[in-house]
Design a protein around this motif. Structure first.
Motif, PDB file in Angstrom:
ATOM      1  N   ARG A  41      64.409  63.468  91.838  1.00 18.57           N
ATOM      2  CA  ARG A  41      63.434  62.462  90.447  1.00 18.57           C
ATOM      3  C   ARG A  41      63.861  63.913  89.802  1.00 18.57           C
ATOM      4  N   VAL A  42      64.232  64.145  88.505  1.00 17.07           N
ATOM      5  CA  VAL A  42      65.080  64.981  87.495  1.00 17.07           C
ATOM      6  C   VAL A  42      64.164  64.784  86.535  1.00 17.07           C
ATOM      7  N   THR A  43      63.909  65.726  85.346  1.00 18.69           N
ATOM      8  CA  THR A  43      63.966  64.977  84.131  1.00 18.69           C
ATOM      9  C   THR A  43      64.796  64.376  82.972  1.00 18.69           C
ATOM     10  N   SER A  44      65.973  64.779  83.565  1.00 19.16           N
ATOM     11  CA  SER A  44      67.263  64.293  83.088  1.00 19.16           C
ATOM     12  C   SER A  44      68.659  64.386  83.335  1.00 19.16           C
ATOM     13  N   THR A  45      69.830  63.416  83.607  1.00 21.97           N
ATOM     14  CA  THR A  45      70.770  64.538  84.503  1.00 21.97           C
ATOM     15  C   THR A  45      71.539  64.950  83.495  1.00 21.97           C
ATOM     16  N   LEU A  46      71.139  64.897  82.301  1.00 22.96           N
ATOM     17  CA  LEU A  46      71.676  66.286  81.163  1.00 22.96           C
ATOM     18  C   LEU A  46      71.431  66.994  81.630  1.00 22.96           C
ATOM     19  N   ASP A  47      69.670  67.238  81.682  1.00 24.09           N
ATOM     20  CA  ASP A  47      69.562  68.818  82.213  1.00 24.09           C
ATOM     21  C   ASP A  47      70.130  69.182  83.190  1.00 24.09           C
TER      22      ASP A  47
ATOM     23  N   TRP B 207      72.272  56.545  86.474  1.00 23.57           N
ATOM     24  CA  TRP B 207      71.551  57.874  85.885  1.00 23.57           C
ATOM     25  C   TRP B 207      72.492  58.567  86.197  1.00 23.57           C
ATOM     26  N   LEU B 208      73.464  58.654  84.823  1.00 18.70           N
ATOM     27  CA  LEU B 208      74.248  59.432  85.367  1.00 18.70           C
ATOM     28  C   LEU B 208      74.507  60.623  84.961  1.00 18.70           C
TER      29      LEU B 208
END
Ligand code: BTN
Length: 246
Positions: free
Chosen positions: A25-31, A72-73
């Motif tokens: 679980r992440v905020t966003s993979t970009l973060d 979600w990459l």
């Protein structure tokens, strides 16, 4: 954590990524990509998450990314020479269209970053660059692909999940198809002739009347990834904004 049964080492070997991080679980993979980049992670570092609670799209839109339902990459690019995010997003879109063709799915690319199947959005791409003055430090490339439905009712008429057209498809199969195409993504600063040609073959907007940001007819892209719109005054280049079609 295991991602569809594979740990980070197995994922990295299978997908040919020098460094792979799989998270629940992440905020966003970009973060996560930006954090890893600051810590010196290498070009090609790949982040896969089961769920994003603050997935984001273009123009700060929310990207719906529930647990286990999509790819979600995040990928870390450290281009040798400066390259526009717009070029990378188009190039990544072409890669996604090729990967889907390998899976026998016909997809179109709606400028700049929407992957369309049956006129509904299957996937989106977002590039976030970090600069130090004139120097490009890195680009976080984010790709979101809806793999498993059902999609929420609010978006179901304009979005699609891959398993609607490919029943039984899994995230690893999608990544197997996609990752080889993504290699070399940041090698060239502008789009090549062949890439523009390929874009033309899958161009969802081609020939359609555009109302905004300029009124006219969509006529493909140029080498910098700008959308070309034929207006009453001639060809105008569109480099950003939201495209509204008639
Ligand atoms: C768009 O269509 O506007 C772009 C959507 C990009 C979504 C992906 S999901 C993985 C990566 N992490 C994010 O927060 N966004 C991108």
């Amino acid at each position: 954590m295991k991602y569809d049964g594979l740990d980070a080492t197995a994922l990295s070997a299978r997908l040919g990524a020098p460094n792979c991080v799989a998270l629940e679980r992440v905020t966003s993979t970009l973060d996560i990509i930006h954090q890893l980049a600051e810590d010196g992670a290498p070009h090609g570092t790949l982040v896969l998450a089961d769920e994003q609670v603050k997935g984001r799209g273009r123009r700060s839109r929310y990207w719906h990314s529930p647990r286990g339902s999509g790819v979600w990459l995040g990928s870390l690019l450290r281009p040798a020479a400066p390259v526009e995010g717009g070029v990378l997003a188009i190039r990544a879109g072409i890669c996604l269209v090729r990967a889907l063709a390998d899976l026998d799915v016909v997809a179109k690319l709606k400028w700049p970053n929407d992957i369309m199947v049956h006129d509904r959005k299957l996937a989106g791409i977002l590039c976030e660059a970090r600069w130090s003055g004139q120097q490009l430090l890195w680009v976080a490339l984010g790709i979101g692909i809806n793999v498993h439905g059902p999609l929420p009712r609010e978006i179901a008429d304009r979005a699609i999940a891959l398993d609607e057209v490919l029943p039984g498809i899994g995230r690893l199969k999608v990544l197997d198809a996609l990752m080889p195409w993504l290699r070399g993504l940041a090698d060239r600063p502008t789009l090549g002739e062949h890439e523009c040609f390929e874009f033309g073959r899958c161009d969802w907007l081609a020939g359609r009347p555009v109302l905004e940001p300029v009124a006219g007819t969509a006529q493909g892209i140029d080498r910098d990834g700008a959308l070309l719109v034929e207006t009453l005054e001639g060809i105008e280049r569109v480099v950003g904004g939201t495209i509204v079609t008639a």
